[in-house]
Design an enzyme around this catalytic site. Structure first.
Site, mmCIF file in Angstrom:
data_model
loop_
_atom_site.group_PDB
_atom_site.id
_atom_site.type_symbol
_atom_site.label_atom_id
_atom_site.label_comp_id
_atom_site.label_asym_id
_atom_site.label_seq_id
_atom_site.Cartn_x
_atom_site.Cartn_y
_atom_site.Cartn_z
ATOM 1 N N ILE A 38 0.607 -0.974 -0.095
ATOM 2 C CA ILE A 38 0.055 -0.447 -0.006
ATOM 3 C C ILE A 38 0.722 1.286 0.400
ATOM 4 C CG2 ILE A 38 -2.283 -1.003 0.506
ATOM 5 C CD1 ILE A 38 -1.712 0.886 3.650
ATOM 6 N N TYR A 126 4.556 4.097 17.028
ATOM 7 C CA TYR A 126 3.538 3.477 16.039
ATOM 8 C C TYR A 126 2.300 4.195 16.504
ATOM 9 C CZ TYR A 126 -0.413 0.167 16.194
ATOM 10 O OH TYR A 126 -1.323 -0.650 15.542
HETATM 11 N N1 LIG Z 1 -3.256 -6.188 16.445
HETATM 12 C C1 LIG Z 1 -3.007 -5.935 16.919
HETATM 13 O O1 LIG Z 1 -3.280 -5.605 18.479
HETATM 14 C C2 LIG Z 1 -4.332 -4.441 17.481
HETATM 15 C C3 LIG Z 1 -4.405 -2.993 18.038
HETATM 16 C C4 LIG Z 1 -4.962 -2.575 17.638
HETATM 17 C C5 LIG Z 1 -4.864 -2.084 16.391
HETATM 18 N N2 LIG Z 1 -4.816 -2.597 15.589
HETATM 19 C C6 LIG Z 1 -4.811 -2.296 14.401
HETATM 20 O O2 LIG Z 1 -5.878 -3.317 13.826
HETATM 21 C C7 LIG Z 1 -5.630 -3.600 12.477
HETATM 22 C C8 LIG Z 1 -5.737 -5.110 11.502
HETATM 23 O O3 LIG Z 1 -4.314 -5.209 12.247
HETATM 24 P P1 LIG Z 1 -3.825 -7.053 12.787
HETATM 25 O O4 LIG Z 1 -3.955 -7.255 14.036
HETATM 26 O O5 LIG Z 1 -4.847 -7.834 11.266
HETATM 27 O O6 LIG Z 1 -2.306 -7.171 11.814
HETATM 28 P P2 LIG Z 1 -1.867 -7.718 11.249
HETATM 29 O O7 LIG Z 1 -1.931 -9.261 11.706
HETATM 30 O O8 LIG Z 1 -0.083 -7.587 11.650
HETATM 31 O O9 LIG Z 1 -1.478 -7.552 9.541
HETATM 32 C C9 LIG Z 1 -1.280 -6.737 9.184
HETATM 33 C C10 LIG Z 1 -0.909 -7.323 7.717
HETATM 34 O O10 LIG Z 1 0.006 -6.025 6.863
HETATM 35 C C11 LIG Z 1 0.221 -6.103 6.368
HETATM 36 N N3 LIG Z 1 1.236 -5.117 6.175
HETATM 37 C C12 LIG Z 1 2.229 -4.911 5.904
HETATM 38 N N4 LIG Z 1 2.615 -3.290 5.711
HETATM 39 C C13 LIG Z 1 2.508 -3.444 4.437
HETATM 40 C C14 LIG Z 1 2.522 -2.319 2.983
HETATM 41 N N5 LIG Z 1 3.479 -1.797 3.554
HETATM 42 N N6 LIG Z 1 1.512 -2.885 2.067
HETATM 43 C C15 LIG Z 1 0.488 -3.775 2.752
HETATM 44 N N7 LIG Z 1 0.441 -4.709 3.472
HETATM 45 C C16 LIG Z 1 0.999 -4.520 4.428
HETATM 46 C C17 LIG Z 1 1.388 -7.274 6.786
HETATM 47 O O11 LIG Z 1 2.548 -8.217 6.533
HETATM 48 P P3 LIG Z 1 3.422 -8.627 6.834
HETATM 49 O O12 LIG Z 1 2.768 -9.708 7.270
HETATM 50 O O13 LIG Z 1 4.263 -9.912 4.963
HETATM 51 O O14 LIG Z 1 4.135 -7.557 6.858
HETATM 52 C C18 LIG Z 1 0.603 -8.088 7.413
HETATM 53 O O15 LIG Z 1 0.002 -9.227 7.065
HETATM 54 C C19 LIG Z 1 -4.292 -2.686 11.854
HETATM 55 O O16 LIG Z 1 -4.650 -1.078 11.145
HETATM 56 C C20 LIG Z 1 -4.002 -2.384 13.195
HETATM 57 O O17 LIG Z 1 -2.677 -1.120 12.965
HETATM 58 C C21 LIG Z 1 -4.040 -3.703 15.699
#
Ligand SMILES: NC(=O)c1ccc[n+]([C@@H]2O[C@H](COP(=O)([O-])OP(=O)(O)OC[C@H]3O[C@@H](n4cnc5c(N)ncnc54)[C@H](OP(=O)(O)O)[C@@H]3O)[C@@H](O)[C@H]2O)c1
Length: 283
Positions: A38, A126
């Site tokens: 992205i 972050y």
């Molecule tokens: N996880 C939490 O505890 C948490 C807490 C609060 C908010 N959130 C938010 O909730 C949302 C979903 O989180 P999640 O837990 O599903 O996150 P996640 O499991 O870390 O997944 C994020 C995905 O984004 C991909 N990514 C990273 N850089 C990218 C790029 N430049 N272009 C395209 N894809 C990219 C990663 O790929 P790679 O793995 O290959 O790098 C990963 O597959 C996010 O917006 C996150 O900030 C999460």
């Protein structure tokens, strides 16, 4: 037929969206980081031009809170600047964007749930990048939902439950921090509520976290009791585990706008955690 793109489809939330839409027979285009970076404006332009998505669900994010303190530019590009690119293109192609942010936009000094009217003051890089992303996408594309979520867990190896189970399988004593409070939120619940929310066309800023609140210790205790773990769980303080990035002490998000709009509340974090653990047992 609606044209739906899922960016970040390899992550916890991306996988949950892909699974749910496919189970409902809704066609979608799930794109992992390898298929759509992205931060690459050229690729984004091609996607919008050739596919003309009606919905773009952005689950892509740079989520490594400590590493973000070192890889500052990378985190800023993914969580902040990319949202400007997506926002401008989405406005041009009248695409509805669903984007996720975090409880870490707050500094944690409050003692009751954060409202969307509270002023974000992130205390780590972050959080600052995610706050910028919220602003960029909301400013550039009018048809946007930004949903702040907290302590996300689902299908993946980076979440707290997965790590806890791993630690518990190797140790008889575990120390878990008791002075960070928020609320665990299940990806399946995020997907369900997002699908209800987008029917309303009430674009804007939302917050979604499992009902109730818990410290990391409370959450660990619930999980390990449920699994009848025989070891010793010890409450610890954040300063026992120094990290590169500071974490808010308290970041429970109020579900108010969603509750009012949809007429129901998310599941409690205990209900969701139990569902997740039952799913794990099936594997
Ligand atoms: N996880 C939490 O505890 C948490 C807490 C609060 C908010 N959130 C938010 O909730 C949302 C979903 O989180 P999640 O837990 O599903 O996150 P996640 O499991 O870390 O997944 C994020 C995905 O984004 C991909 N990514 C990273 N850089 C990218 C790029 N430049 N272009 C395209 N894809 C990219 C990663 O790929 P790679 O793995 O290959 O790098 C990963 O597959 C996010 O917006 C996150 O900030 C999460």
């Amino acid at each position: 037929m609606k044209k739906i793109v899922i960016a970040g489809a390899g992550g916890q939330l991306g996988k949950a969206f892909t699974k749910k839409l496919q189970s409902l027979g809704i066609e979608c285009l799930p794109l992992t980081r390898k298929e759509l970076d992205i931060t690459d404006l050229h690729l984004l332009k091609e996607l919008f031009l050739n596919f003309r998505p009606q919905y773009l669900i952005n689950c892509a994010a740079y989520n490594e809170v400590d590493k973000a303190e070192e890889e500052k530019e990378k985190a800023l590009l993914v969580n902040g600047i990319a949202l400007r690119y997506i926002g401008n293109l989405a406005a041009q192609y009248q695409t509805t964007v669903i984007h996720y942010s975090t409880d870490y936009v707050f500094n944690g000094e409050k003692e009751e749930p954060y409202l969307i009217s509270d002023q974000p003051k992130p205390i780590n890089h972050y959080g600052r990048t995610k706050l910028l992303g919220e602003k960029e996408i909301l400013t550039h594309n009018p048809k946007t939902y930004v949903i702040r979520v907290s302590w996300v867990f689902g299908d993946g190896e980076q979440n707290f439950i997965y790590k806890l189970l791993n630690w518990a399988s190797k140790n008889e004593k575990l120390k878990i921090v008791a002075d960070q409070v928020s609320s665990p939120t299940y990806t399946e619940e995020i997907v369900k509520i997002t699908l209800d929310l987008i029917k309303t066309e009430q674009y804007g800023l939302y917050q979604l976290s499992g009902e109730g609140q818990a410290s990391r210790y409370d959450w660990a205790k619930f999980i390990l009791d449920y699994l009848n773990w025989q070891g010793e769980l010890i409450p610890a303080a954040s300063h026992d585990f120094p990290t590169k990035a500071k974490r808010p002490r308290y970041s429970k998000l109020s579900n108010l706008p969603l509750k009012n709009l949809l007429g129901y509340l998310p599941e409690t974090w205990q209900e969701s955690t139990e569902k997740y653990l039952k799913e794990l047992k099936k594997i």
